[in-house]
Motif scaffolding. Structure first.
Motif, mmCIF file in Angstrom:
data_model
loop_
_atom_site.group_PDB
_atom_site.id
_atom_site.type_symbol
_atom_site.label_atom_id
_atom_site.label_comp_id
_atom_site.label_asym_id
_atom_site.label_seq_id
_atom_site.Cartn_x
_atom_site.Cartn_y
_atom_site.Cartn_z
ATOM 1 N N ALA A 23 0.820 -1.215 0.000
ATOM 2 C CA ALA A 23 0.000 0.000 0.000
ATOM 3 C C ALA A 23 0.846 1.254 0.000
ATOM 4 N N TRP A 24 2.076 1.171 0.505
ATOM 5 C CA TRP A 24 2.892 2.380 0.571
ATOM 6 C C TRP A 24 4.167 2.305 -0.264
ATOM 7 N N ARG A 25 4.312 1.291 -1.105
ATOM 8 C CA ARG A 25 5.500 1.222 -1.967
ATOM 9 C C ARG A 25 5.478 2.275 -3.067
ATOM 10 N N LEU A 26 4.290 2.832 -3.338
ATOM 11 C CA LEU A 26 4.192 3.866 -4.371
ATOM 12 C C LEU A 26 4.344 5.276 -3.801
ATOM 13 N N LEU A 27 4.444 5.371 -2.453
ATOM 14 C CA LEU A 27 4.648 6.686 -1.850
ATOM 15 C C LEU A 27 6.057 7.188 -2.170
ATOM 16 N N ASP A 28 6.214 8.488 -2.147
ATOM 17 C CA ASP A 28 7.522 9.091 -2.397
ATOM 18 C C ASP A 28 7.802 10.109 -1.289
ATOM 19 N N PRO A 29 8.752 9.830 -0.428
ATOM 20 C CA PRO A 29 9.640 8.651 -0.402
ATOM 21 C C PRO A 29 8.950 7.428 0.191
ATOM 22 N N VAL A 30 9.505 6.263 -0.116
ATOM 23 C CA VAL A 30 8.923 5.011 0.377
ATOM 24 C C VAL A 30 9.281 4.838 1.854
ATOM 25 N N PRO A 31 8.284 4.621 2.719
ATOM 26 C CA PRO A 31 8.593 4.388 4.142
ATOM 27 C C PRO A 31 9.415 3.108 4.328
#
Length: 378
Positions: free
Chosen positions: A224-232
């Protein structure tokens, strides 16, 4: 606070208690260390029966107790050593299911009062689950009093046949390792640099790498958060039988997760964290949840066991085994600084409602007095 006596039923000599530990649970070991220190300060003689490695880690001797090495096994030799250690005890207090069962065997034929504390539920599946239920039934029927760290455990003890089961919330002992972390503003960047979390959110989970801790669900949730920038980045402090499986998935799927192994600097890790994660199938009075709220770290946890009672409205609660719900809760919190601040403030208020170590000792000692004082003459 009402003063409580530390004398034997005859009022002649100090009360002598034996604390029995299996040695496998950090929360119960830390509690016994805290309890020992408080009891000794009140004039109670304390013997701690636990594996030698537990004494090395928690220094019961340094808290004023006599330590007797008793291996974790329930073989006749271990039970005989425990029976000898309990020979002149006014009261025996066992912590956890397996330690309690050994205490029941060791006290067989004696009238020594037995107090049992359930810090957590013994987790088992299949045929072993039936065996665990049999052990629970044997223990609670032999115990004078069963103390449960959460209402869920008290209810379980009553259903299992306890004649007297009471809520006795266990206080969170001092920082792991006994040392207060240094100034958070200085410590945070240092820890984050060590973990490789500069310029990205840091999510911290703590606990043994076992199936019921929910780490496979946590790995699923990272999608769910691999597409966030930056990746947590997720870091997991703990060791256990699932390490190879989890590490294999992390490498094969390129997941933003690091397994740190055993750590003795949990307070420092939390100081550096943006969120704490607790994806377990079952928790009683989670040490991590308490540490996170004390440290003003927003918590995302599964709505299981004693967690709702412990954290109230001071955490984001999600169903167990639901990676989508876990992932969405994390993404939502990372994108909502106001919500994170609200949870921090609620956490401080919630933590203020928990018992102190002194209050925990006083409650336990009042139970001891109740069981060891002579009945009034009619």
């Amino acid at each position: 606070m009402t003063p409580v006596s530390s004398h034997s039923p005859h009022g002649q000599s100090p009360l002598r208690t034996v604390q029995v530990l299996g040695g496998g649970n950090a929360g119960s070991s830390a509690h016994v260390r805290s309890l020992t220190s408080g009891l000794v300060a009140r004039g109670v003689r304390v013997t701690v029966c636990a594996p030698a490695e537990a004494d090395r880690s928690y220094d019961f001797s340094g808290a004023g107790a006599e330590h007797v090495h008793v291996p974790r096994s329930s073989d006749p030799t271990s039970v005989a050593v425990l029976r000898a250690a309990c020979a002149d005890a006014d009261l025996v207090h066992a912590h956890g299911l397996h330690a309690s069962f050994r205490a029941v065997l060791a006290l067989s034929g004696r009238r020594t009062p037995l107090v049992v504390t359930w810090h957590d539920r013994a987790y088992a599946e299949g045929a072993r689950a039936h065996f665990v239920r049999l052990l629970e039934r044997r223990v609670v029927k032999a115990a004078s009093v069963v103390l449960g760290s959460t209402s869920v455990l008290v209810d379980r003890a009553r259903r299992t046949g306890a004649r007297d089961a009471r809520l006795a919330a266990v206080a969170l002992p001092g920082p792991r390792g006994g040392v207060e972390p240094e100034d958070p503003d200085r410590l945070r960047p240092k820890v984050r640099a060590e973990l490789g979390a500069i310029g990205r959110p840091l999510l911290v989970a703590v606990g043994a790498l076992e199936r019921h801790k929910g780490y496979e669900t946590l790995l699923d949730a990272t999608r769910a958060w691999r597409l966030l920038d930056p990746v947590p980045l997720v870091v997991v402090a703990g060791e256990g039988p699932l390490r190879a499986v989890l590490q294999g998935r992390i490498e094969d799927e390129g997941l933003p997760v690091r397994l740190l192994g055993r750590r003795d600097d949990i307070s420092e890790l939390l100081t550096a964290a943006d969120l704490a994660l607790l994806p377990s199938r079952w928790e009683a009075r989670s040490v991590l949840a308490q540490e996170a709220l004390h440290a003003r770290v927003p918590l995302v946890a599964t709505e299981v066991g004693g967690i709702p009672e412990l954290v109230g409205d001071a955490a984001e609660l999600v169903p167990y085994g639901d990676p989508e719900a876990l992932g969405e809760a994390v993404v939502r919190l990372l994108g909502d600084p106001e919500r994170r601040e609200l949870l921090k403030e609620r956490g401080v208020r919630q933590a203020a409602t928990w018992p102190t170590e002194d209050e925990t000792v006083a409650q336990v000692l009042s139970v001891y007095d109740e069981l060891t004082q002579p009945l009034p003459l009619m």
